[in-house]
Design a protein around this motif. Structure first.
Motif, PDB file in Angstrom:
ATOM      1  N   LYS A 104       0.528  -1.101   0.083  1.00 42.00           N
ATOM      2  CA  LYS A 104       0.192   0.017   0.113  1.00 42.00           C
ATOM      3  C   LYS A 104       0.824   1.305  -0.077  1.00 42.00           C
ATOM      4  O   LYS A 104       0.548   2.224  -0.687  1.00 42.00           O
ATOM      5  CB  LYS A 104      -0.878  -0.122   1.224  1.00 42.00           C
ATOM      6  CG  LYS A 104      -0.610  -0.439   2.450  1.00 42.00           C
ATOM      7  CD  LYS A 104      -0.731  -1.825   2.703  1.00 42.00           C
ATOM      8  CE  LYS A 104       0.059  -2.266   3.668  1.00 42.00           C
ATOM      9  NZ  LYS A 104      -0.474  -3.156   4.699  1.00 42.00           N
ATOM     10  N   ASN A 158      -7.617  -0.499   8.971  1.00 46.78           N
ATOM     11  CA  ASN A 158      -6.351  -0.942   9.573  1.00 46.78           C
ATOM     12  C   ASN A 158      -6.747  -2.101  10.390  1.00 46.78           C
ATOM     13  O   ASN A 158      -7.267  -1.852  11.590  1.00 46.78           O
ATOM     14  CB  ASN A 158      -5.446  -0.014  10.269  1.00 46.78           C
ATOM     15  CG  ASN A 158      -4.185  -0.504  10.603  1.00 46.78           C
ATOM     16  OD1 ASN A 158      -4.065  -0.853  11.927  1.00 46.78           O
ATOM     17  ND2 ASN A 158      -3.309  -0.935  10.038  1.00 46.78           N
ATOM     18  N   GLY A 159      -6.262  -3.573  10.071  1.00 44.52           N
ATOM     19  CA  GLY A 159      -6.945  -4.607  10.913  1.00 44.52           C
ATOM     20  C   GLY A 159      -6.040  -4.601  12.218  1.00 44.52           C
ATOM     21  O   GLY A 159      -6.814  -4.819  13.336  1.00 44.52           O
ATOM     22  N   THR A 160      -4.914  -4.238  12.400  1.00 43.74           N
ATOM     23  CA  THR A 160      -4.313  -4.255  13.595  1.00 43.74           C
ATOM     24  C   THR A 160      -4.728  -3.292  14.597  1.00 43.74           C
ATOM     25  O   THR A 160      -5.047  -3.483  15.912  1.00 43.74           O
ATOM     26  CB  THR A 160      -2.722  -3.717  13.330  1.00 43.74           C
ATOM     27  OG1 THR A 160      -2.291  -4.743  12.523  1.00 43.74           O
ATOM     28  CG2 THR A 160      -1.880  -3.712  14.699  1.00 43.74           C
ATOM     29  N   PHE A 187      -0.740  -9.741  11.622  1.00 42.72           N
ATOM     30  CA  PHE A 187      -1.598  -8.706  11.267  1.00 42.72           C
ATOM     31  C   PHE A 187      -0.699  -7.562  11.099  1.00 42.72           C
ATOM     32  O   PHE A 187      -0.770  -6.715  10.154  1.00 42.72           O
ATOM     33  CB  PHE A 187      -2.681  -8.411  12.114  1.00 42.72           C
ATOM     34  CG  PHE A 187      -3.358  -9.364  12.574  1.00 42.72           C
ATOM     35  CD1 PHE A 187      -3.834 -10.459  11.677  1.00 42.72           C
ATOM     36  CD2 PHE A 187      -4.225  -9.591  13.650  1.00 42.72           C
ATOM     37  CE1 PHE A 187      -4.534 -11.635  11.972  1.00 42.72           C
ATOM     38  CE2 PHE A 187      -4.981 -10.541  14.220  1.00 42.72           C
ATOM     39  CZ  PHE A 187      -5.203 -11.746  13.127  1.00 42.72           C
ATOM     40  N   GLU A 189       2.104  -4.615  10.666  1.00 43.79           N
ATOM     41  CA  GLU A 189       3.235  -4.236   9.612  1.00 43.79           C
ATOM     42  C   GLU A 189       4.778  -4.625  10.160  1.00 43.79           C
ATOM     43  O   GLU A 189       4.723  -4.553  11.551  1.00 43.79           O
ATOM     44  CB  GLU A 189       3.461  -2.854   9.509  1.00 43.79           C
ATOM     45  CG  GLU A 189       2.264  -2.292   8.501  1.00 43.79           C
ATOM     46  CD  GLU A 189       2.075  -3.087   7.251  1.00 43.79           C
ATOM     47  OE1 GLU A 189       2.968  -3.168   6.378  1.00 43.79           O
ATOM     48  OE2 GLU A 189       1.014  -3.828   7.204  1.00 43.79           O
ATOM     49  N   ASP A 195       0.853   0.830  11.520  1.00 45.30           N
ATOM     50  CA  ASP A 195      -0.634   0.908  11.966  1.00 45.30           C
ATOM     51  C   ASP A 195      -1.146   1.537  13.047  1.00 45.30           C
ATOM     52  O   ASP A 195      -2.073   2.259  12.910  1.00 45.30           O
ATOM     53  CB  ASP A 195      -0.591  -0.680  12.542  1.00 45.30           C
ATOM     54  CG  ASP A 195      -0.195  -1.647  11.557  1.00 45.30           C
ATOM     55  OD1 ASP A 195      -0.803  -1.718  10.638  1.00 45.30           O
ATOM     56  OD2 ASP A 195       1.046  -2.550  11.909  1.00 45.30           O
ATOM     57  N   LYS A 204      -3.873   3.782   2.506  1.00 44.56           N
ATOM     58  CA  LYS A 204      -4.930   2.765   1.712  1.00 44.56           C
ATOM     59  C   LYS A 204      -6.177   3.930   1.631  1.00 44.56           C
ATOM     60  O   LYS A 204      -6.652   3.861   0.623  1.00 44.56           O
ATOM     61  CB  LYS A 204      -5.561   1.997   2.837  1.00 44.56           C
ATOM     62  CG  LYS A 204      -4.766   0.628   3.285  1.00 44.56           C
ATOM     63  CD  LYS A 204      -5.035  -0.035   4.416  1.00 44.56           C
ATOM     64  CE  LYS A 204      -4.349  -1.169   4.616  1.00 44.56           C
ATOM     65  NZ  LYS A 204      -4.314  -1.949   5.997  1.00 44.56           N
TER      66      LYS A 204
HETATM   67  N1  HSE Z   1      -0.702  -4.107   8.932  1.00 45.78           N
HETATM   68  C1  HSE Z   1      -2.287  -4.080   8.042  1.00 45.78           C
HETATM   69  C2  HSE Z   1      -3.143  -4.127   8.902  1.00 45.78           C
HETATM   70  C3  HSE Z   1      -1.913  -5.185   7.204  1.00 45.78           C
HETATM   71  O1  HSE Z   1      -3.428  -4.352  10.044  1.00 45.78           O
HETATM   72  O2  HSE Z   1      -4.445  -3.809   8.544  1.00 45.78           O
HETATM   73  C4  HSE Z   1      -3.058  -5.378   6.085  1.00 45.78           C
HETATM   74  O3  HSE Z   1      -2.905  -4.404   5.138  1.00 45.78           O
END
Ligand code: HSE
Length: 406
Positions: A104, A158-160, A187, A189, A195, A204
């Protein structure tokens, strides 16, 4: 049967997940593409590390070896840094390869150049894995909302961050404990600052902005904050008010101006983003014909990201022409109010005498926490007077009864 030869750049969570999926879903790929997919080469950094890679695959630390392969159709990039990755992909396109990226940061910086170059060389670019993990949001915007005029895109990207906020609320973990678990699950980076300080969601958002609106804001003008100011106390207070902290990227066009913000927001329980928990991501798209769509799914992790990459493999092999010149939404929104003029609900936290100000307080939750109604500019003025003050917009329904019932 003819063969599609693929090279993978990087063998971390994403690269390895994609490699394994090519093997586990070989039959499906052959059925869809009418050709066999073969991994011809993998670019790695550390030769000493043990990896489960077939002996037929060229494993190298030198990108030139990959570029010199006799047949190369697709280059899949899953490296972290933006440089020299951009140059690798540029060279791959110039050689006539389709490219797929999960990077990204690189794509936010160089996406426009890569798409233009790909168009000139009649190849395709897949970038589904750059935004929202396994959720097919790029293809939805790219292929399924061509006539709709998109007005707003709002998402947990951001999933984290979402995972940390959920663990802190549900399991009462500390920020550091929750971050560690996110890292253990693959998850986060390599540098989790990306994150938790909102950079990852920002990149993103820039990619989505370009796709949905054909333009992006001045990066320096975007308000970007992460989740590091959110304490367990704030999370508990929000919970008592029927609100949840979510880290949200919002992209909206009003009166010819693109408004983008990336930061923590308090969400009421009727809002579609309220129930998005853990490593899940979600994206709300508001557009003029269909109305509101919410896409939700795993936002990070090996297999969800591999899903996005492998579906991109099908997309690029079908070689749809790169589309330039997206729909602009400026005409349709020209009658709308500027965002700053609208009064919103805010949670304000900090020890400060807010009664001296024009901000209309509607509830005092604790000694240092208030709920207020205010325009964005009023909140900005207030925060300039006290830099210790933290404030979060509230979206969705805020129910005053939660406070009164205390
Ligand atoms: N580190 C990113 C997240 C991984 O937590 O969303 C997926 O792009």
């Amino acid at each position: 049967m003819s063969v599609i030869k693929v090279a993978i750049l990087g063998f971390g969570t994403v690269g390895e997940g994609f490699y394994r999926t090519i093997q586990s879903h070989a039959e499906e790929l052959t059925a869809v593409l009418g050709k066999k997919v073969e991994v011809a080469a993998i670019l790695i950094k550390n030769q000493k590390k043990k990896r489960e890679i077939s002996k037929d695959v060229l494993v190298t630390t030198d990108f030139a070896d990959i570029l010199n392969l006799p047949q190369l159709d697709v280059v899949v990039e899953a490296i972290v840094d933006k440089d020299p990755t951009y140059i690798y992909l540029k060279k791959a396109i110039e050689r006539g390869c389709h490219i797929i990226t999960a990077n990204k940061e690189m794509f936010a910086h160089y996406g426009t150049e890569l798409l233009e170059l790909a168009q000139a060389h009649h190849v395709s670019v897949g970038y589904e894995a750059t935004v929202a993990g396994g959720i097919p949001v790029i293809q939805t915007l790219r292929q399924l909302l061509n006539v709709n005029r998109v007005q707003q895109v709002q998402g947990i990207l951001n999933g984290t961050s979402n995972f940390i906020l959920t663990e802190m609320r549900e399991k009462k973990l500390s920020f550091a404990q929750a971050l560690r678990t996110a890292q253990e699950n693959g998850f986060a980076e390599a540098d989790p600052t990306n994150d938790v300080e909102g950079f990852d969601a920002f990149y993103k958002a820039m990619i989505l902005s370009r796709l949905a609106f054909g333009e992006e804001p001045n990066w320096h003008a975007v308000e970007r904050t992460g989740i590091t100011s959110i304490t367990s106390e704030l999370i508990d207070t929000a919970d008592r008010l029927g609100l949840r902290f979510k880290h949200i990227a919002s992209i909206k066009k009003s009166v010819n101006q693109l408004k983008v913000s990336v930061g923590p927001v308090l969400v009421g329980n009727e809002h579609p983003l309220y129930h998005v928990e853990g490593v899940q991501n979600a994206v709300n798209i508001f557009s003029d014909i269909v109305g509101q769509i919410t896409l939700q799914g795993p936002g990070a992790g090996m297999l969800p990201t591999a899903s996005a990459v492998i579906e991109d493999l099908v997309y690029v092999c079908q070689n749809r022409p790169e589309r330039q010149g997206f729909t602009t939404t400026s005409e349709i929104n020209s009658g709308r109010q500027e965002q700053g003029e609208i009064e919103e609900t805010w949670l304000i936290a900090g020890y400060y005498n807010v009664t001296n100000h024009s901000v209309q307080l509607i509830d005092q939750v604790t000694d240092g926490i208030w709920i207020a109604k205010a325009k964005r500019e009023e909140i900005d003025a207030l925060s300039k007077l006290n830099e210790e003050l933290v404030y979060f917009p509230v979206i969705g329904e805020y129910e005053r009864e939660h406070v009164l019932a205390r």
